[in-house]
Each structure stands twice: as C-alpha cells, then as structure tokens.
Design an enzyme around this catalytic site. Structure first.
Site, PDB file in Angstrom:
ATOM      1  N   GLY A 115       0.740  -1.188  -0.144  1.00  0.00           N
ATOM      2  CA  GLY A 115       0.022  -0.083  -0.112  1.00  0.00           C
ATOM      3  C   GLY A 115       0.765   1.304   0.073  1.00  0.00           C
ATOM      4  O   GLY A 115       1.572   1.592   1.134  1.00  0.00           O
ATOM      5  N   GLY A 144       0.046   4.428  -0.528  1.00  0.00           N
ATOM      6  CA  GLY A 144      -0.775   5.724  -0.162  1.00  0.00           C
ATOM      7  C   GLY A 144       0.001   6.577   0.584  1.00  0.00           C
ATOM      8  O   GLY A 144       1.220   6.419   0.859  1.00  0.00           O
ATOM      9  N   SER A 145      -0.706   7.590   1.225  1.00  0.00           N
ATOM     10  CA  SER A 145      -0.188   8.479   2.159  1.00  0.00           C
ATOM     11  C   SER A 145       0.544   7.890   3.187  1.00  0.00           C
ATOM     12  O   SER A 145       1.805   8.069   3.678  1.00  0.00           O
ATOM     13  CB  SER A 145      -0.991   9.570   2.581  1.00  0.00           C
ATOM     14  OG  SER A 145      -2.148   9.081   3.313  1.00  0.00           O
ATOM     15  N   GLY A 172       1.318   4.578   4.123  1.00  0.00           N
ATOM     16  CA  GLY A 172       2.321   3.495   3.863  1.00  0.00           C
ATOM     17  C   GLY A 172       3.690   4.357   3.133  1.00  0.00           C
ATOM     18  O   GLY A 172       4.779   3.730   3.596  1.00  0.00           O
ATOM     19  N   ASN A 190      -7.273   2.813   7.996  1.00  0.00           N
ATOM     20  CA  ASN A 190      -8.243   3.662   8.760  1.00  0.00           C
ATOM     21  C   ASN A 190      -9.454   2.688   9.152  1.00  0.00           C
ATOM     22  O   ASN A 190      -9.480   1.802   8.522  1.00  0.00           O
ATOM     23  CB  ASN A 190      -8.990   4.589   7.858  1.00  0.00           C
ATOM     24  CG  ASN A 190      -7.932   5.993   7.986  1.00  0.00           C
ATOM     25  OD1 ASN A 190      -7.493   6.395   9.230  1.00  0.00           O
ATOM     26  ND2 ASN A 190      -7.958   6.650   6.701  1.00  0.00           N
ATOM     27  N   LYS A 238      -9.498   6.669  17.758  1.00  0.00           N
ATOM     28  CA  LYS A 238      -8.967   7.192  16.659  1.00  0.00           C
ATOM     29  C   LYS A 238     -10.241   7.041  15.670  1.00  0.00           C
ATOM     30  O   LYS A 238     -10.553   7.863  14.908  1.00  0.00           O
ATOM     31  CB  LYS A 238      -7.895   6.048  16.084  1.00  0.00           C
ATOM     32  CG  LYS A 238      -7.605   6.653  14.484  1.00  0.00           C
ATOM     33  CD  LYS A 238      -6.828   7.844  14.253  1.00  0.00           C
ATOM     34  CE  LYS A 238      -6.492   7.903  12.825  1.00  0.00           C
ATOM     35  NZ  LYS A 238      -5.749   6.889  12.083  1.00  0.00           N
ATOM     36  N   ASN A 266     -12.003   9.935  13.282  1.00  0.00           N
ATOM     37  CA  ASN A 266     -12.303   9.642  11.913  1.00  0.00           C
ATOM     38  C   ASN A 266     -13.712   9.860  11.517  1.00  0.00           C
ATOM     39  O   ASN A 266     -14.192  10.323  10.548  1.00  0.00           O
ATOM     40  CB  ASN A 266     -11.615   8.431  11.394  1.00  0.00           C
ATOM     41  CG  ASN A 266     -10.208   8.191  11.153  1.00  0.00           C
ATOM     42  OD1 ASN A 266      -9.467   7.307  11.301  1.00  0.00           O
ATOM     43  ND2 ASN A 266      -9.490   9.276  11.030  1.00  0.00           N
ATOM     44  N   SER A 318      -8.369  11.557   4.210  1.00  0.00           N
ATOM     45  CA  SER A 318      -8.348  10.672   3.114  1.00  0.00           C
ATOM     46  C   SER A 318      -9.767  10.508   2.473  1.00  0.00           C
ATOM     47  O   SER A 318      -9.702  10.345   1.213  1.00  0.00           O
ATOM     48  CB  SER A 318      -7.887   9.356   3.658  1.00  0.00           C
ATOM     49  OG  SER A 318      -8.706   9.022   4.848  1.00  0.00           O
ATOM     50  N   GLU A 371     -13.305   4.792   2.540  1.00  0.00           N
ATOM     51  CA  GLU A 371     -13.029   3.690   3.365  1.00  0.00           C
ATOM     52  C   GLU A 371     -14.353   3.758   4.511  1.00  0.00           C
ATOM     53  O   GLU A 371     -14.274   3.446   5.656  1.00  0.00           O
ATOM     54  CB  GLU A 371     -11.705   3.731   4.092  1.00  0.00           C
ATOM     55  CG  GLU A 371     -10.562   3.441   3.509  1.00  0.00           C
ATOM     56  CD  GLU A 371      -9.205   3.392   4.008  1.00  0.00           C
ATOM     57  OE1 GLU A 371      -8.629   2.522   4.591  1.00  0.00           O
ATOM     58  OE2 GLU A 371      -8.991   4.563   4.245  1.00  0.00           O
TER      59      GLU A 371
END
Length: 350
Positions: A9, A11-12, A14, A115, A213, A217, A295, A307
C-alpha cells in the site's frame, strides 16, 4: 533470516512509513514498496524510485526525498516474506494481501495500519482459517496527518504518533503470556524513528485507542468529504462541533454496549468520555491536522472508493449486529457515499 520490510500500500500512510524506515541507517535498503502492478512500478521508476515528503508543520524545510525499491507480485523473487506492513484501504486488503499468501507463513509478522476497524479480523479469518498457520498479527493506530499532492509526493500535515499492539489469538480472552510479549524486530525498527513517536502497548489498551481514533475519523472524514473542506476550516465552526458531539455520543454508546472488553474498564471510561473525545476531535482533528485534507475527502475528489464502510459503517454494523441502531453514523455514511456519487456524475457529464 530475511529482515527486509515489505510495505503493501503506497498511499499517504504507507509512503510515510516507508520514508521513515528507509531513512534509518540501520535499515539501509531493506524496505520494499509492494505496488499494484508493473505499470505502477514503472511509474515509480520514472520518478527515480523516489518518495517525496513535505512536512507542513516545519518551516523552511525543503522536499524530503528518499529512494526506495518497488516491486509487484509477478516481479517478486523471494522465498518468503517475514515482515510486512499493510496500509491498503480496508476494502482492498483481502484482494491485495491474497496475492502474497505463498510468501507468508506462521513465522511472518504482519502489521496493519489502516483507517477504520473490523478489516483485520475479517481478512485474517478468511485467509488463515486455521489458527496454527496464521502469521503474528500486529495492529497499528496512527494519528499523523498525511495526504498525497502528486504521484509519490506527499504532505505530512500533522505530527501525531503511532500506537502498536500484538493482536492476541483470541482477543476476547487474552492469556498472561500474550499480554507480556515483546515486539518483533520490525516493530522495534519503527520505534527507531523519532518522528513516528511509536508507543507499544497491550491489546486492551490499543483497542481503546483504536476506538478513540475511529471516533475522530468518524467526525472528520465524512464531514470534510461532504462539505469539501480541509480539517482546519471546521476549527471554529459551532455547527460542526454540535454535529461532532452527536456522532461521538452515538459511537461511545455503541462501544460500551457491544464491546465486552470495555465492561468495568476504567481506562475505556476515561478515554472514551464524550466531552474528552469532543476536545480531541477539535484539537487533533481540526487544529494539529488543520492543514490536512482527510483521506475520505481526497478519495471523493479523486472519484475513488472511500473507506467510510470501515469508519462510520463499522459503528453501524457493530450496532446492528447487536440489535441496536446507529442512525447518526448511518446518515454520515450515506452523505459521504452521495458526495462521491455526485462528484462522479459531474465528472462524467463534463
């Protein structure tokens, strides 16, 4: 022993973890990004196999760059993978991870940093139905804010931390020796990055922090996506604050009704307090990560699947599986899906 760390992964999150690990002298060139396919690997090579990070919370800091090796399933030339970090979107995890099953064994260590909640249990149950063949599973909860600004170029917008625990074989009944287990070398390597600010803890403690968390989110992600704003624009918005209180109150109510480990749990009662969580959402979500674009907002802008099913949708499913309703979270989930659908319709009509 192969101590290479594979990151599934890019993405940001990873890419942030890959950058921090690859920057450590003790790691050297033992970090490999696992990308989707050959074309994605070639695109990365066209960028000189370089990850770029901008730290928005530091003034006068130029682009931070680091070269990292990239690979994909058909190019992987190893017998086994002993250390893997999974940062794919929750809904893509099973498909992405299944491509590497031949390389994973009970001797492997897998850290999930994603997430939402629920994906790890579902994926591990499907891929390793027999407990004796299952790798050692670690769960991470990250509060760093990071988003993509260009291909393989990311903005580290908010300085947070990284909490990690080993997931017990039976989370509902944790054995004393499991609670006292020391982390594997991969986790220790992450701990060498001062910026990541890693905290290793037992599973019940992590579960509380994971729920904290998730609440943050559940407030920030659907709201910023639906309103199309960066986090900080909600900082002084009283209507947003009132909305967040409604989301938080419902989340906390469902958690304590449906999660057995939270019964008579003083730590859970302290951390998952509605007023405290509202303060955390406003501080961490809209101030510390004020420059961040969530995200979910990024996904909606780029017309990608979000997500949200693993964030607000997790609360909805947890409630329904136990005979309750989570109408506020369901509303936020549906608004987010409508926002994405609307963006796609507008893009198609151009």
């Amino acid at each position: 022993m192969n101590n290479t760390i594979y990151i599934l992964g890019a993405g940001s999150i990873g890419s942030l973890l890959a950058y921090e690990l690859a920057s450590l002298k003790s790691i050297n060139n033992r970090v490999i990004l696992l990308l989707r396919d050959k074309s994605r690997v070639n695109s990365f090579k066209d960028k000189n196999s370089t990850l770029k990070i901008d730290r928005l919370f530091e003034e006068n800091v130029p682009h931070l760059c680091c070269q990292v090796t990239a690979s994909e399933p058909s190019q992987l030339n190893v017998q086994s993978i002993e250390n893997m970090i999974v940062t794919t979107k929750a809904g893509q995890t099973e498909n992405a991870l299944s491509k590497y099953l031949p390389y994973l064994s009970k001797n492997s260590n897998i850290l999930f940093v994603q997430n939402g909640m629920g994906a790890v249990e579902n994926v591990c149950g499907k891929l390793w139905p027999e407990e004796q063949n299952k790798p050692s599973i670690y769960q991470g909860v990250i509060s760093h804010g990071c988003f993509q600004t260009a291909p393989f170029h990311f903005s580290h917008a908010g300085l947070g931390d990284l909490k990690i625990s080993k997931v017990p074989k039976n989370p509902k009944k944790i054995l004393p020796d499991e609670a006292a287990e020391t982390p594997c070398e991969m986790i220790k390597s992450l701990g060498k990055s001062e910026l990541l600010r890693l905290r290793y803890m037992n599973y019940p403690e992590l579960l509380v922090n994971q729920c904290e968390k998730l609440v943050i989110n559940a407030c920030i992600n659907p709201t910023t996506a639906t309103l199309d704003c960066v986090n900080g624009e909600l900082y002084n918005d009283e209507s947003a604050k009132e909305l967040f209180r409604c989301i938080i109150k419902e989340c906390v109510d469902i958690f304590f009704k449906c999660i057995p480990l939270f019964k008579n749990n003083e730590e859970a009662e302290k951390i998952l307090n509605v007023n405290r969580l509202l303060d955390r959402v406003m501080f961490v979500g809209t101030k510390v990560n004020g420059a961040n674009s969530s995200s979910t907002r990024q996904d909606c802008l780029l017309l990608r699947e979000t997500e949200i099913d693993a964030i607000n949708g997790y609360v909805v499913k947890l409630a329904e599986n136990n005979g309750f309703q989570a109408t506020v979270n369901k509303t936020m989930m549906l608004l987010t899906k409508s926002r994405l659908g609307l963006n796609r319709c507008r893009a198609h009509a151009r």
